[in-house]
Design a protein around this motif. Structure first.
Motif, PDB file in Angstrom:
ATOM      1  N   ASP A 128       0.855  -1.189   0.000  1.00  0.00           N
ATOM      2  CA  ASP A 128       0.000   0.000   0.000  1.00  0.00           C
ATOM      3  C   ASP A 128       0.886   1.231   0.000  1.00  0.00           C
ATOM      4  O   ASP A 128       1.832   1.310   0.798  1.00  0.00           O
ATOM      5  CB  ASP A 128      -0.887   0.050   1.253  1.00  0.00           C
ATOM      6  N   LEU A 129       0.583   2.196  -0.858  1.00  0.00           N
ATOM      7  CA  LEU A 129       1.291   3.466  -0.883  1.00  0.00           C
ATOM      8  C   LEU A 129       0.431   4.474  -0.131  1.00  0.00           C
ATOM      9  O   LEU A 129      -0.677   4.804  -0.563  1.00  0.00           O
ATOM     10  CB  LEU A 129       1.528   3.935  -2.327  1.00  0.00           C
ATOM     11  N   LEU A 130       0.941   4.928   1.016  1.00  0.00           N
ATOM     12  CA  LEU A 130       0.172   5.824   1.872  1.00  0.00           C
ATOM     13  C   LEU A 130       0.861   7.181   1.950  1.00  0.00           C
ATOM     14  O   LEU A 130       2.094   7.277   1.914  1.00  0.00           O
ATOM     15  CB  LEU A 130       0.020   5.220   3.264  1.00  0.00           C
ATOM     16  N   ALA A 131       0.050   8.225   2.087  1.00  0.00           N
ATOM     17  CA  ALA A 131       0.574   9.583   2.173  1.00  0.00           C
ATOM     18  C   ALA A 131      -0.416  10.456   2.940  1.00  0.00           C
ATOM     19  O   ALA A 131      -1.580  10.074   3.135  1.00  0.00           O
ATOM     20  CB  ALA A 131       0.804  10.148   0.773  1.00  0.00           C
ATOM     21  N   GLY A 132       0.059  11.615   3.365  1.00  0.00           N
ATOM     22  CA  GLY A 132      -0.812  12.603   4.005  1.00  0.00           C
ATOM     23  C   GLY A 132      -1.477  12.099   5.265  1.00  0.00           C
ATOM     24  O   GLY A 132      -0.831  11.632   6.189  1.00  0.00           O
ATOM     25  N   LYS A 133      -2.791  12.147   5.270  1.00  0.00           N
ATOM     26  CA  LYS A 133      -3.569  11.778   6.464  1.00  0.00           C
ATOM     27  C   LYS A 133      -3.902  10.291   6.529  1.00  0.00           C
ATOM     28  O   LYS A 133      -4.605   9.853   7.448  1.00  0.00           O
ATOM     29  CB  LYS A 133      -4.839  12.615   6.528  1.00  0.00           C
ATOM     30  N   ASP A 134      -3.403   9.503   5.573  1.00  0.00           N
ATOM     31  CA  ASP A 134      -3.632   8.057   5.608  1.00  0.00           C
ATOM     32  C   ASP A 134      -3.109   7.478   6.919  1.00  0.00           C
ATOM     33  O   ASP A 134      -2.007   7.815   7.354  1.00  0.00           O
ATOM     34  CB  ASP A 134      -2.916   7.358   4.446  1.00  0.00           C
TER      35      ASP A 134
END
Length: 159
Positions: A128-134
């Protein structure tokens, strides 16, 4: 030459403090896990040295005095964390995380400061590629809920 050395030294110091910050936050949770920077992990006939590993306290190798053996572990850590530096090969670092997962790790993070994102690896699942508020997955027994933004805020703070 001196400028290249200075740039390399600054990069190494930056990565060191980021690892230190992650270790202190995870250890400060008061859980049954401990975090270690740059601990040699030998599993599946190969050794890797991730930036940070998180290991269940009951798996820690102890010597006859009950002290933690500092030479490394002979099993995959529960959680492996890598912080990608500009000089590192993403393929090589990803390969190290996948090797640990194939040999028993439950979770892997690849933190990419230049992209401000985290690739999350779990067994039997696509990354999973997560960014920001993830919200990031952590080990089940850890009382920790945090977003990618919060991790980068940790990594930017002065210690």
């Amino acid at each position: 030459m001196e400028r290249q050395f200075r740039n390399l030294w600054e990069e190494l110091n930056t990565v060191y403090y980021k690892k230190k910050r992650l270790v202190s936050v995870i250890d400060g949770l008061g859980s049954n896990y401990e975090a270690f920077p740059k601990l040699r992990c030998t599993c599946g006939n190969r050794s890797v040295v991730p930036d940070v590993v998180v290991i269940s306290s009951n798996k820690l190798p102890l010597d006859e005095r009950g002290e933690i053996i500092s030479s490394g572990i002979d099993f995959a850590p529960d959680w492996v964390i890598e912080i990608l530096s500009p000089a590192e090969s993403q393929t090589k670092v990803t390969g190290n995380i996948l090797h640990c997962l194939k040999n028993g790790s439950q979770l892997g993070w690849l933190i990419d400061p230049s992209e401000r994102s985290i690739l999350v690896y779990q067994p039997n699942s696509l990354p999973d590629l997560l960014a920001g508020k993830d919200i990031l997955p952590v080990l089940e027994d850890l009382n920790l809920a945090l977003s990618v933004d919060e991790v980068f805020a940790w990594l930017q703070r002065k210690i």
